[in-house]
Design a protein around this motif. Structure first.
Motif, PDB file in Angstrom:
ATOM      1  N   ASP A  32       7.858 -14.601  22.218  1.00 41.14           N
ATOM      2  CA  ASP A  32       7.616 -15.320  21.069  1.00 41.14           C
ATOM      3  C   ASP A  32       8.610 -16.767  22.082  1.00 41.14           C
ATOM      4  OD1 ASP A  32       8.207 -16.900  19.460  1.00 41.14           O
ATOM      5  OD2 ASP A  32       9.378 -15.559  18.435  1.00 41.14           O
ATOM      6  N   GLU A  33       8.000 -17.734  22.988  1.00 48.58           N
ATOM      7  CA  GLU A  33       8.213 -18.922  22.911  1.00 48.58           C
ATOM      8  C   GLU A  33       8.508 -19.342  21.767  1.00 48.58           C
ATOM      9  OE1 GLU A  33       9.212 -19.010  26.159  1.00 48.58           O
ATOM     10  OE2 GLU A  33       8.750 -17.057  25.924  1.00 48.58           O
ATOM     11  N   ASN A  34       8.840 -18.842  20.628  1.00 46.73           N
ATOM     12  CA  ASN A  34       8.820 -20.277  19.947  1.00 46.73           C
ATOM     13  C   ASN A  34      10.100 -20.000  19.185  1.00 46.73           C
ATOM     14  OD1 ASN A  34       6.520 -22.011  19.551  1.00 46.73           O
ATOM     15  ND2 ASN A  34       5.513 -20.683  18.661  1.00 46.73           N
ATOM     16  N   PHE A  35      11.206 -19.387  20.356  1.00 48.57           N
ATOM     17  CA  PHE A  35      11.858 -18.956  19.563  1.00 48.57           C
ATOM     18  C   PHE A  35      13.463 -19.219  19.334  1.00 48.57           C
ATOM     19  CE2 PHE A  35      12.420 -19.128  23.608  1.00 48.57           C
ATOM     20  CZ  PHE A  35      14.265 -19.451  24.363  1.00 48.57           C
ATOM     21  N   GLU A  36      12.952 -20.775  19.290  1.00 48.26           N
ATOM     22  CA  GLU A  36      14.162 -22.203  18.931  1.00 48.26           C
ATOM     23  C   GLU A  36      14.140 -21.751  17.897  1.00 48.26           C
ATOM     24  OE1 GLU A  36      16.750 -24.218  22.763  1.00 48.26           O
ATOM     25  OE2 GLU A  36      14.836 -24.556  22.013  1.00 48.26           O
ATOM     26  N   THR A  37      12.330 -22.692  17.532  1.00 39.67           N
ATOM     27  CA  THR A  37      12.425 -22.566  16.404  1.00 39.67           C
ATOM     28  C   THR A  37      13.405 -22.778  14.976  1.00 39.67           C
ATOM     29  OG1 THR A  37      10.057 -22.551  16.896  1.00 39.67           O
ATOM     30  CG2 THR A  37       9.538 -23.287  14.790  1.00 39.67           C
ATOM     31  N   PRO A  38      13.231 -21.091  14.537  1.00 40.64           N
ATOM     32  CA  PRO A  38      14.291 -21.378  13.184  1.00 40.64           C
ATOM     33  C   PRO A  38      14.978 -22.068  13.679  1.00 40.64           C
ATOM     34  CG  PRO A  38      12.972 -18.706  14.351  1.00 40.64           C
ATOM     35  CD  PRO A  38      12.813 -20.191  15.527  1.00 40.64           C
ATOM     36  N   TYR A  39      15.723 -21.985  14.379  1.00 40.13           N
ATOM     37  CA  TYR A  39      17.436 -22.191  14.914  1.00 40.13           C
ATOM     38  C   TYR A  39      17.555 -24.023  14.947  1.00 40.13           C
ATOM     39  CZ  TYR A  39      17.301 -17.737  14.742  1.00 40.13           C
ATOM     40  OH  TYR A  39      16.459 -16.024  14.529  1.00 40.13           O
ATOM     41  N   MET A  71      17.765 -15.792  29.746  1.00 38.90           N
ATOM     42  CA  MET A  71      16.574 -15.927  29.605  1.00 38.90           C
ATOM     43  C   MET A  71      16.542 -16.196  27.812  1.00 38.90           C
ATOM     44  SD  MET A  71      15.039 -15.475  31.980  1.00 38.90           S
ATOM     45  CE  MET A  71      15.388 -15.040  33.557  1.00 38.90           C
ATOM     46  N   ARG A  72      17.603 -16.906  27.549  1.00 38.96           N
ATOM     47  CA  ARG A  72      18.115 -17.001  25.864  1.00 38.96           C
ATOM     48  C   ARG A  72      17.617 -15.989  24.896  1.00 38.96           C
ATOM     49  NH1 ARG A  72      17.846 -22.719  25.130  1.00 38.96           N
ATOM     50  NH2 ARG A  72      18.418 -21.989  23.106  1.00 38.96           N
ATOM     51  N   GLU A  73      17.664 -14.472  25.748  1.00 38.47           N
ATOM     52  CA  GLU A  73      17.472 -13.188  24.462  1.00 38.47           C
ATOM     53  C   GLU A  73      18.373 -13.147  23.727  1.00 38.47           C
ATOM     54  OE1 GLU A  73      15.702 -10.907  25.979  1.00 38.47           O
ATOM     55  OE2 GLU A  73      14.451 -11.978  27.437  1.00 38.47           O
ATOM     56  N   GLY A  74      19.261 -14.203  23.316  1.00 40.79           N
ATOM     57  CA  GLY A  74      20.863 -13.898  22.541  1.00 40.79           C
ATOM     58  C   GLY A  74      19.690 -14.294  21.049  1.00 40.79           C
ATOM     59  N   LEU A  75      18.877 -15.306  21.210  1.00 38.23           N
ATOM     60  CA  LEU A  75      18.023 -15.886  20.308  1.00 38.23           C
ATOM     61  C   LEU A  75      16.704 -15.413  19.970  1.00 38.23           C
ATOM     62  CD1 LEU A  75      18.222 -20.035  19.950  1.00 38.23           C
ATOM     63  CD2 LEU A  75      19.464 -18.482  18.733  1.00 38.23           C
ATOM     64  N   ARG A  76      16.258 -14.554  21.055  1.00 44.05           N
ATOM     65  CA  ARG A  76      14.870 -14.114  20.951  1.00 44.05           C
ATOM     66  C   ARG A  76      15.335 -12.670  20.133  1.00 44.05           C
ATOM     67  NH1 ARG A  76      10.763 -15.679  25.232  1.00 44.05           N
ATOM     68  NH2 ARG A  76      12.042 -17.228  26.729  1.00 44.05           N
ATOM     69  N   GLN A  77      16.428 -12.126  20.741  1.00 41.67           N
ATOM     70  CA  GLN A  77      16.420 -10.467  19.970  1.00 41.67           C
ATOM     71  C   GLN A  77      17.353 -10.756  18.929  1.00 41.67           C
ATOM     72  OE1 GLN A  77      17.884  -7.778  23.192  1.00 41.67           O
ATOM     73  NE2 GLN A  77      16.525  -8.991  24.969  1.00 41.67           N
ATOM     74  N   ARG A  78      17.656 -12.218  18.816  1.00 42.07           N
ATOM     75  CA  ARG A  78      18.691 -12.076  17.446  1.00 42.07           C
ATOM     76  C   ARG A  78      19.547 -11.251  17.665  1.00 42.07           C
ATOM     77  NH1 ARG A  78      14.000 -13.214  13.070  1.00 42.07           N
ATOM     78  NH2 ARG A  78      12.294 -14.292  14.540  1.00 42.07           N
ATOM     79  N   TRP A  79      20.386 -12.102  18.843  1.00 43.82           N
ATOM     80  CA  TRP A  79      21.852 -11.266  19.120  1.00 43.82           C
ATOM     81  C   TRP A  79      22.927 -10.728  17.780  1.00 43.82           C
ATOM     82  CZ3 TRP A  79      23.071 -12.213  24.710  1.00 43.82           C
ATOM     83  CH2 TRP A  79      22.200 -11.310  25.485  1.00 43.82           C
ATOM     84  N   PHE A  80      23.247 -11.985  17.159  1.00 41.05           N
ATOM     85  CA  PHE A  80      23.569 -12.405  16.259  1.00 41.05           C
ATOM     86  C   PHE A  80      23.841 -11.397  15.175  1.00 41.05           C
ATOM     87  CE2 PHE A  80      20.442 -15.223  15.972  1.00 41.05           C
ATOM     88  CZ  PHE A  80      19.660 -15.590  15.121  1.00 41.05           C
TER      89      PHE A  80
END
Ligand code: GCB
Length: 609
Positions: A32-39, A71-80
């Motif tokens: 998912d390269e649109n991982f930022e879009t929801p945020y 690698m922006r895994e926090g948003l990609r994998q939704r660490w939160f």
């Protein structure tokens, strides 16, 4: 908890799906390269500001759990969303475990925290828990972040609360919808990546420190509370503008201790009153501050405010009706140990140096400095130019970039509107004179005037190297024309400066907003040798002397107080540092230029009697 993800058929991304329901691709987060879009929304903007004066806060400063996330895994994998899951839980990505992260101080810059992070530019996550109760009676629980560089996302208990753009202004996040009684987990993604469409853009002459580097605090406010309070001197007395958080009608009380009391009729959430009174005026020689209290319902806020008038008349600057000459010095927020962080000790040291120079004004360049700067300046009688980082070639043709700049300007003005020390709002620095830039900057000038009609608006403009005249179309819209020029450094000799000043005949005041020369502390030689302390001393002396001869030049800001880190400087003398400080980066070693500048200011710029 349902975790939505991407459904992938082996070749194509089909649609938003769910990680736990009907898993087609357990590795959705890899694709998912649109991982930022929801945020990207909601945005945390000046609209959500809370006026802070006099409020009780709970500090969230201290050690936070911290990890860099290139690698922006926090948003990609939704660490939160995954916190508190055991790491042997098969349903979550096994790349994350914030309890075991290293600790990093807040406020703090990761760039100065560890040597290996000095040049880490990208995303990083901060997390911590705090105890809270669910607010009752309509109260709101707001998170305030003093500043984080440069793009910040806030998550509470797994929910995304908002995104803030801009690395130097405070922002507010209403946590009320997500708060739970007992322990709450806040996670903050701070991304220091430089971007062409951001403010500032990716190319600057200062170091890009990353971090949650100003205070983080919680404040509880009533449902209807003061968003903004602006108290200022006008021709008819003291004007008090009140803006509330909702569209209510009512009456607020205002009390300026020892001076005046009154009522503010509030309609649709806003009201103004003018108190007929004559306060003792604030000036660098008379540091009178008044305690102001405003009460609306159960909301009570306070501030300490000085009253003074700053204006321009023809080509003159006037403070409380008297001619004002600006003996200035530029400053960055940069520290060998603290990076972009400032504390009161550091701020007072800057101002002690400024006073030793005989200067009366600082240019807080090139972005909003710590809010204590203006408070301490009010208390010490130092004047300020404050500005936003519309620096060099920002994306003038991009409307979201304008909106970002405008928002940072409003956030800055709302923060410091009641500081007597602030006399100038700077809207830009060295931007080439194009049509799109003119529209952009005019928009900012208008925004500054709409937000604050009581101060002067300026920008640091470029010289015209062909005509040797002050020729920038933006000048017509400014109250004070700032002119950055480096005759004696980037331009050989001082003849060009004399020519420029003689050729020009502006109809309004000009300040030299920057000039200077690099000097290696401790390197001596003849005053013709570049990079020696002697050469710098000569440039500063000549610059002040020549500028003072032009009657429309009402001041000079030397660039600058301390040497500072900047990766674009790679000569053998600089090696990653801009050496135009009159004091070295240790903030202790004074160069010959320090004494030379103090002498030149004493000789050529005097306060009016
Ligand atoms: C400028 C910039 C400033 C630089 C300075 C320099 O004109 O506004 O940010 O650091 O020159 O040292 O060249």
């Amino acid at each position: 908890m349902v975790r939505s993800g991407i459904i992938y058929d082996g070749e194509n991304l089909l649609s938003e799906g769910s990680y736990t329901q009907g898993i087609k691709d357990p590795y959705w987060h890899l694709h998912d390269e649109n991982f930022e879009t929801p945020y990207m929304t909601p945005r945390l903007t000046a609209e959500g500001s809370v006026f802070m004066g006099g409020r009780d806060v709970v500090s969230l400063n201290g050690d936070w759990c911290f990890a860099i996330d290139p690698m922006r895994e926090g948003l990609r994998q939704r660490w939160f969303e995954h916190d508190a899951q055991p790491i042997d839980d098969w349903s979550v990505p096994r790349d994350y475990d914030d309890g075991s992260w290293q600790k990093a101080p807040v406020p703090g810059c990761w760039t100065t925290e560890r040597d290996e992070w000095l040049r880490y530019e990208g995303a990083a996550w901060y997390s911590r828990s705090f105890e809270a109760a669910v607010p009752t009676d309509g109260d709101r629980l707001i998170l305030r972040i003093g500043a984080a560089n440069a793009q910040t996302r806030v998550f509470l208990n797994g929910a995304f609360c908002g995104l803030h753009l801009g690395g130097s202004t405070p922002f507010f996040c209403d946590l009320t919808p997500y708060i739970q009684s007992g322990e709450n987990l806040v996670m903050i993604e701070v991304d220091s990546t430089r971007r062409a469409d951001a403010v500032p853009m990716h190319h600057t002459d200062w170091f890009n420190h990353g971090g949650l580097y100003r205070d983080v605090e919680l404040v509880k406010v009533p449902a209807v509370h003061t968003s903004h309070l602006f108290v200022r001197l006008t021709d008819d007395g003291v004007a008090v503008d009140l803006t509330l958080s909702s569209d209510v009608d009512g009456t607020a009380e205002v009390d300026i201790a020892g001076l005046a009391k009154g009522k503010i009729e509030v309609r649709a959430g806003a009201g103004t009153t003018i108190l007929d009174c004559a306060p003792e005026l604030w000036s660098p020689d008379s540091l009178r501050l008044y305690d102001v209290t405003v009460t609306y319902g159960s909301d009570r806020v306070t501030d300490r405010v000085g009253f003074r008038r700053i204006e321009r008349r023809g080509r003159e600057l006037l403070l409380n009706g008297r001619t004002l000459q600006l003996r200035g010095i530029g400053m960055h927020e940069e520290d060998l140990d603290l990076g972009k962080c400032s504390d009161e000790v550091e701020i007072r040291r800057r101002f002690a140096h400024l006073k030793d120079l005989g200067a009366n004004v600082a240019r807080a360049a090139h972005y909003p400095h710590h809010e204590l700067v203006a408070r301490v300046a009010d208390e010490l009688g130092i004047l300020l130019w404050e500005e936003i980082p519309v620096y060099w070639a920002v994306a003038f043709d991009n409307p979201p970039t304008f909106e970002n700049a405008r928002n940072q300007l409003v956030e800055l003005i709302r923060r410091d509107a009641n500081r007597a020390s602030v006399i100038l709002w700077g809207v830009g620095n060295e931007n080439a004179d194009t049509d799109t830039r003119l529209d952009f900057m005019r928009g900012l000038v208008e925004a500054a005037r709409a937000e604050d009609p009581s101060r002067l608006v300026t920008a640091a403009c470029l010289i015209n190297r062909e005509t040797f005249r002050i020729e920038d179309r933006l000048a017509d819209y400014l109250d004070v024309i700032g002119l950055n020029q480096y005759f004696g450094w980037y331009e050989p000799g001082f003849e060009g400066l004399k020519r420029l000043l003689q050729n020009s005949d502006p109809d309004r005041p000009v300040v030299i907003s920057e000039t200077g020369a690099d000097a290696v502390a401790g390197m001596h030689g003849p005053d013709t040798q570049l990079f020696t302390e002697e050469y710098q001393a000569k440039v500063l002396t000549r610059q002040v002397e020549i500028a003072a001869r032009a009657d429309y030049v009402v001041g000079t800001f030397i660039w600058l107080l301390y040497d500072f880190r900047t990766d674009r400087r790679q000569t053998k003398h600089q090696r990653g540092w801009n050496l135009k400080g009159v004091v070295a980066a240790d903030k202790t070693t004074r160069k010959l230029g320090f004494v030379a500048l103090a002498r030149a200011y004493q000789r050529h710029f005097r306060d009016a009697d």
